[in-house]
Design a protein around this motif. Structure first.
Motif, PDB file in Angstrom:
ATOM      1  N   HIS A   1       8.456  14.746   0.700  1.00 37.13           N
ATOM      2  CA  HIS A   1       9.404  14.411   1.454  1.00 37.13           C
ATOM      3  C   HIS A   1      10.259  13.060   1.096  1.00 37.13           C
ATOM      4  O   HIS A   1      11.322  13.023   1.707  1.00 37.13           O
ATOM      5  CB  HIS A   1       8.858  14.225   2.986  1.00 37.13           C
ATOM      6  N   GLY A   2       9.953  12.265   0.168  1.00 37.41           N
ATOM      7  CA  GLY A   2      10.715  11.329  -0.069  1.00 37.41           C
ATOM      8  C   GLY A   2      10.397   9.919   0.742  1.00 37.41           C
ATOM      9  O   GLY A   2      10.898   8.959   0.651  1.00 37.41           O
ATOM     10  N   TRP A   3       9.548  10.302   1.813  1.00 38.81           N
ATOM     11  CA  TRP A   3       9.198   9.183   2.830  1.00 38.81           C
ATOM     12  C   TRP A   3       8.196   8.312   1.964  1.00 38.81           C
ATOM     13  O   TRP A   3       7.441   8.522   1.284  1.00 38.81           O
ATOM     14  CB  TRP A   3       8.458   9.805   4.056  1.00 38.81           C
ATOM     15  N   LEU A   4       8.282   7.011   3.100  1.00 37.56           N
ATOM     16  CA  LEU A   4       7.231   6.003   2.491  1.00 37.56           C
ATOM     17  C   LEU A   4       6.121   6.091   3.417  1.00 37.56           C
ATOM     18  O   LEU A   4       6.079   6.211   4.604  1.00 37.56           O
ATOM     19  CB  LEU A   4       7.782   4.541   2.580  1.00 37.56           C
ATOM     20  N   VAL A   5       4.809   6.142   2.666  1.00 35.84           N
ATOM     21  CA  VAL A   5       3.531   6.680   3.610  1.00 35.84           C
ATOM     22  C   VAL A   5       2.118   5.701   3.290  1.00 35.84           C
ATOM     23  O   VAL A   5       2.318   5.351   2.018  1.00 35.84           O
ATOM     24  CB  VAL A   5       3.438   8.215   3.278  1.00 35.84           C
ATOM     25  N   THR A   6       1.421   5.892   4.184  1.00 40.06           N
ATOM     26  CA  THR A   6       0.184   5.320   3.540  1.00 40.06           C
ATOM     27  C   THR A   6      -0.603   6.249   2.858  1.00 40.06           C
ATOM     28  O   THR A   6      -0.537   7.551   3.299  1.00 40.06           O
ATOM     29  CB  THR A   6      -0.682   4.899   4.866  1.00 40.06           C
TER      30      THR A   6
ATOM     31  N   LEU B   1       0.722  -1.170  -0.020  1.00 32.60           N
ATOM     32  CA  LEU B   1      -0.014   0.031  -0.216  1.00 32.60           C
ATOM     33  C   LEU B   1       0.890   1.307  -0.161  1.00 32.60           C
ATOM     34  O   LEU B   1       0.559   2.334  -0.567  1.00 32.60           O
ATOM     35  CB  LEU B   1      -1.001  -0.127   1.296  1.00 32.60           C
ATOM     36  N   MET B   2       1.971   1.269   0.666  1.00 27.58           N
ATOM     37  CA  MET B   2       2.654   2.436   1.102  1.00 27.58           C
ATOM     38  C   MET B   2       3.368   2.982  -0.378  1.00 27.58           C
ATOM     39  O   MET B   2       3.766   2.125  -1.180  1.00 27.58           O
ATOM     40  CB  MET B   2       3.603   2.173   2.070  1.00 27.58           C
ATOM     41  N   VAL B   3       3.361   4.382  -0.488  1.00 26.97           N
ATOM     42  CA  VAL B   3       3.990   4.892  -1.697  1.00 26.97           C
ATOM     43  C   VAL B   3       4.994   5.914  -1.124  1.00 26.97           C
ATOM     44  O   VAL B   3       4.856   6.587   0.091  1.00 26.97           O
ATOM     45  CB  VAL B   3       2.854   5.615  -2.568  1.00 26.97           C
ATOM     46  N   VAL B   4       5.783   6.489  -2.065  1.00 28.07           N
ATOM     47  CA  VAL B   4       6.952   7.435  -1.584  1.00 28.07           C
ATOM     48  C   VAL B   4       6.046   8.937  -1.787  1.00 28.07           C
ATOM     49  O   VAL B   4       5.405   9.316  -2.781  1.00 28.07           O
ATOM     50  CB  VAL B   4       7.924   7.413  -2.804  1.00 28.07           C
ATOM     51  N   ASP B   5       6.025   9.581  -0.687  1.00 32.66           N
ATOM     52  CA  ASP B   5       5.469  11.144  -0.657  1.00 32.66           C
ATOM     53  C   ASP B   5       6.439  11.843  -1.614  1.00 32.66           C
ATOM     54  O   ASP B   5       7.640  11.795  -1.138  1.00 32.66           O
ATOM     55  CB  ASP B   5       5.555  11.491   0.949  1.00 32.66           C
TER      56      ASP B   5
ATOM     57  N   THR C   1      13.787  -2.667   4.982  1.00 34.07           N
ATOM     58  CA  THR C   1      13.907  -1.297   4.131  1.00 34.07           C
ATOM     59  C   THR C   1      12.891  -0.296   4.168  1.00 34.07           C
ATOM     60  O   THR C   1      12.912   0.920   4.367  1.00 34.07           O
ATOM     61  CB  THR C   1      13.906  -1.975   2.714  1.00 34.07           C
ATOM     62  N   ASP C   2      11.644  -0.980   4.256  1.00 38.30           N
ATOM     63  CA  ASP C   2      10.488  -0.032   4.593  1.00 38.30           C
ATOM     64  C   ASP C   2      10.474   0.923   5.778  1.00 38.30           C
ATOM     65  O   ASP C   2      10.137   2.084   5.971  1.00 38.30           O
ATOM     66  CB  ASP C   2       9.207  -0.824   4.518  1.00 38.30           C
ATOM     67  N   LEU C   3      10.812   0.107   6.915  1.00 38.55           N
ATOM     68  CA  LEU C   3      11.030   0.924   8.171  1.00 38.55           C
ATOM     69  C   LEU C   3      12.040   1.951   7.989  1.00 38.55           C
ATOM     70  O   LEU C   3      11.876   3.152   8.764  1.00 38.55           O
ATOM     71  CB  LEU C   3      11.574  -0.100   9.381  1.00 38.55           C
TER      72      LEU C   3
END
Length: 806
Positions: free
Chosen positions: A534-539, A527-531, A596-598
């Motif tokens: 910010h480059g963060w992994l987000v819901t 589900l998570m995508v790159v924001d 890696t996600d964390l």
């Protein structure tokens, strides 16, 4: 004495062992007397209202016992009796709007995204079903005009309600309990004069089809049918639902038994025993074609040869084996000689209409202190869990297992954005691990239902459940975007799987349930995508349960990418899956993906207010709802820890100071968070607020919306103030209430397979006993002192106030 010899013997052995092992340390009260009284609540009059009645249950069935003299009302529930019927809530067209909603969130058109969710991304229908009442068993007694010396009590250690009173020279006694071993409710009526009992039994309820009466049996058959009232939180259904039967078997010693069209009458008996069971046509969440009459007949046949004494003994042996594991002794034990409602009334800051009848109680003065009653309320939460959640039954719902309304508040559903989780917070730490099983069974089925939702709504693998579910295991978003567009409910529930393993170290359990944890993690991983900012992994779009914010243009909004609670849940689930995979020696590639996600998740941030930031941006919070969502990170989560993350913990403290809970389950959550902050002064302050206001009913149940979650949460929070084990150590008395200066507790559990008992005096630890099931090396803390000890499986270490082994 009312206790059976076996119970007394168990108590005496426990008391003697603890006293000998901790020789030289003084109790503030007698250990034995504390064991006698620490589980009993009692009253001088029958109940008139629901929150005055006393709950009993065996996980399958629940009842509220009112204790009337001329007419006894026993309100009945069965854990599988819900409105509606099997139903697939998933909307196959929802996937067509997923990309559009995501883009609206990226463009910060949050209100448009919310409208699209409401129009195209909710379940069909956008509401679920409700837990339902079976009806009442009424017992009609003759000759009860002038009742004296009335007493009604619930012994929470044995699970028996007792009613006793005198009419003239005849003393009448009644015992009511709900047996888990025999799947029946038992009502036993006696008198001290032969031939004095004349009683009629009858059933009534909102869904009755037929009443059948014989001289030895009373049967109510019924079918759920839709009503005319509209409730936006409970979906309308056309046509009938499941069938049920409530069956009563009467046993009279002496007297004459007759039957009318609706009532079984017994006249002039020496004693009477009624045995009741209930069954529905529920087979599973996809099948309601069972035969309730056959189920009831089988249960009653199985107990037909068992005497009342045998049924009672079997029940006590079972129930006290759960409730007798933990004893908490604080405050003035002699206050147990005063009725519970009078003790509550004496603690009120101002009179309460529910206590107005207690004319002899002066509530005009400032609230009094009664830590012993607080300990009773702690035990009441344990009692509710032991009564409403047993293997084979359904999990405890919003009202536990006790509901009198056809349209209960919030449908009395499984609300999984806090309430269902809070129900089970005390299960492990308060030594009721077996009571966790119905939730694990629910998770097994939710993961199946949620697999379809993950595919149809998101085109992802794994499984998802949003903020609500019901008997039919709806996992799609429901209610509205601002409440239900939250794909984290199933992931949060997976914390219970890990917690059970953390407390028990049961590898076979972990192996069995790891696939459910993995499935929830797989869904979030996909589900998570790159924001893009910010480059963060987000819901991609979610919400912070019950909380809204004002976006950059000042508009009220609810949806956003990765609110802090989402991050907190992922920071629990993913490490749990990684640790489980390592323990089981499996899933190495998936573990690497999660690691890696964390590393790419948004960091926890402190906003301009000084609080832990609730959303990905430092938006202004709108007027808050019930939850304290961002504080999940601190309790029940542990990705923020007091001693490891002092700046973030200070931000949480500031949030707590500025947002005092308004009662109900948020107040229980507050106590738990203050406990993690190691603030015994604040723990005492919130407890005092709880008891000195009108938050508890006369029977100690949460008054707000008749929800049981606050009771479960209070019990867990008190345990958290006494023992913590989330930070890789056993911390003793980390947040002892400032009002609990002297006392003791036995039987609390710590992660790693430990059982802990303690005594304290003048607010300071005097001694502790730590028993290990599995053996290992453990670290123990008290204030600034720490020590480490190796321990063998099945061994016990006794410690003094300086954490020195004795």
């Amino acid at each position: 004495m009312d206790k059976l010899q076996a119970i007394w013997l168990s108590r005496l052995i426990t008391t003697a062992f603890f006293s000998i092992s901790l020789s030289g340390m003084c109790w503030s009260q007698s250990s034995l007397n504390a064991a006698e009284d620490s589980m009993v609540i009692w009253y001088r009059k029958p109940a008139e209202k629901w929150l005055e009645a006393l709950p009993i249950g065996n996980g399958y069935m629940g009842a509220m016992v009112f204790g009337g003299t001329a007419q006894e009302r026993i309100a009945l529930n069965e854990s599988t009796f819900w409105s509606g019927r099997p139903h697939d809530y998933n909307d196959s067209n929802a996937i067509n709007y997923l990309a559009q909603i995501r883009q609206l969130i990226v463009d910060e058109k949050f209100q448009d995204a919310e409208k699209m969710v409401d129009a195209h991304f909710l379940g069909i229908p956008a509401a679920q079903q409700a837990y339902q009442p079976i009806g009442d068993l009424s017992l009609l007694f003759d000759g009860m005009d002038k009742v004296e010396d009335y007493r009604r009590e619930l012994d929470m250690e044995t699970g028996i309600v007792k009613i006793k009173y005198r009419v003239g020279k005849v003393t009448f006694s009644r015992e009511v309990f709900m047996s888990y071993p025999d799947h029946v409710m038992v009502v036993h009526v006696t008198a001290n004069k032969p031939g004095s009992i004349s009683v009629g039994a009858k059933f009534s309820g909102p869904y009755v089809d037929k009443i059948t009466v014989t001289p030895v049996k009373l049967i109510m058959d019924g079918t759920w049918k839709p009503g005319n009232k509209k409730n936006w939180l409970i979906a309308s259904v056309t046509g009938p639902g499941m069938h049920f039967q409530s069956a009563l078997q009467a046993r009279a010693d002496g007297g004459k038994t007759t039957a009318t069209d609706s009532t079984l009458n017994i006249n002039g008996a020496n004693e009477v025993t009624f045995i009741v069971t209930i069954a529905t046509s529920y087979v599973n969440y996809k099948n309601i074609d069972g035969d309730p009459a056959a189920k009831c007949a089988k249960i009653l046949d199985a107990v037909s040869a068992k005497s009342y004494a045998s049924l009672r003994q079997r029940h006590i042996t079972d129930f006290s084996s759960l409730m007798g594991r933990v004893h908490l002794n604080v405050g003035d034990n002699s206050l147990n000689s005063r009725p519970t409602d009078e003790r509550l009334a004496a603690m009120r800051r101002s009179p309460d209409k529910d206590y107005a009848a207690l004319a002899s109680v002066d509530t005009s003065h400032s609230a009094g202190s009664d830590p012993n009653l607080e300990a009773l309320t702690f035990q009441f939460g344990r009692y509710l869990l032991a009564s409403s959640s047993r293997a084979g039954g359904q999990p405890a719902n919003l009202q536990g297992i006790w509901d009198e309304e056809v349209y209960p508040n919030w449908g009395s559903k499984y609300t999984i954005n806090i309430n269902l989780e809070m129900n089970y917070w005390p299960a492990e730490v308060c030594n009721l691990s077996e009571c966790h099983q119905p939730l694990f069974d629910l998770l097994t089925d939710l993961s199946i239902s949620g697999t379809e939702t993950a595919r149809k709504y998101y085109n992802h693998g794994g499984w998802v459940a949003h903020h609500n579910s019901d008997l039919w295991l709806g996992t799609a978003p429901v209610d509205a975007a601002r409440f239900g567009m939250w794909p984290m409910g199933g992931a949060w529930l997976c914390q219970d799987l890990w917690e059970h393993y953390a407390f028990t170290r049961d590898r076979s359990f972990l192996r069995k349930y790891y696939p459910i944890m993995r499935g929830a993690a797989q869904f979030l991983h996909e589900l998570m995508v790159v924001d893009p900012k910010h480059g963060w992994l987000v819901t991609p779009f979610s919400m912070s349960p019950e909380h809204g914010y004002y976006d950059s243009s000042g508009k009220l909004s609810f949806l956003s990418p990765s609110p802090t609670m989402d991050i907190g849940i992922i920071r629990e689930l993913f490490p749990h899956c990684i640790a489980a995979g390592k323990e089981l020696g499996i899933d190495e590639d998936f573990r690497k993906e999660l690691e890696t996600d964390l590393a790419k998740l948004p960091p926890y941030q402190i906003g301009s207010s000084g609080y832990l930031q609730e959303w990905i941006k430092d938006w202004t919070q709108a007027p808050a709802g019930h939850n304290v969502s961002p504080l999940f990170t601190f309790y029940p989560g542990r990705s923020i820890r007091l001693h490891r993350d002092p700046q973030l913990a200070e931000a949480i403290r500031k949030w707590m100071d500025a947002h005092p809970a308004p009662g109900g389950f948020p107040m229980s959550w507050d106590i738990a968070v203050w406990s993690r902050l190691e603030r015994g002064d604040k723990v005492a302050e919130v407890i005092n607020k709880l008891f000195s206001n009108t938050y508890l009913g006369p029977n100690l149940h949460n008054k707000r919306s008749n929800q049981s979650d606050a009771n479960f949460g209070f019990t867990a929070a008190i345990a958290e103030s006494l023992i913590q084990s989330h930070d890789d150590e056993i911390s003793l008395l980390p947040a002892l209430s400032a009002d609990w200066q002297n006392g003791s507790v036995s039987g609390l559990r710590a992660r790693g397979g430990y059982e802990v008992s303690m005594r304290w005096k003048d607010g300071k630890l005097q001694s502790a006993q730590i028993h290990s099931t599995n053996g290992n090396v453990f670290k123990v803390r008290y204030l600034d002192k720490t020590a480490k000890f190796p321990i063998k499986p099945g061994s016990t270490i006794n410690l003094d106030r300086n954490l020195m082994a004795m």
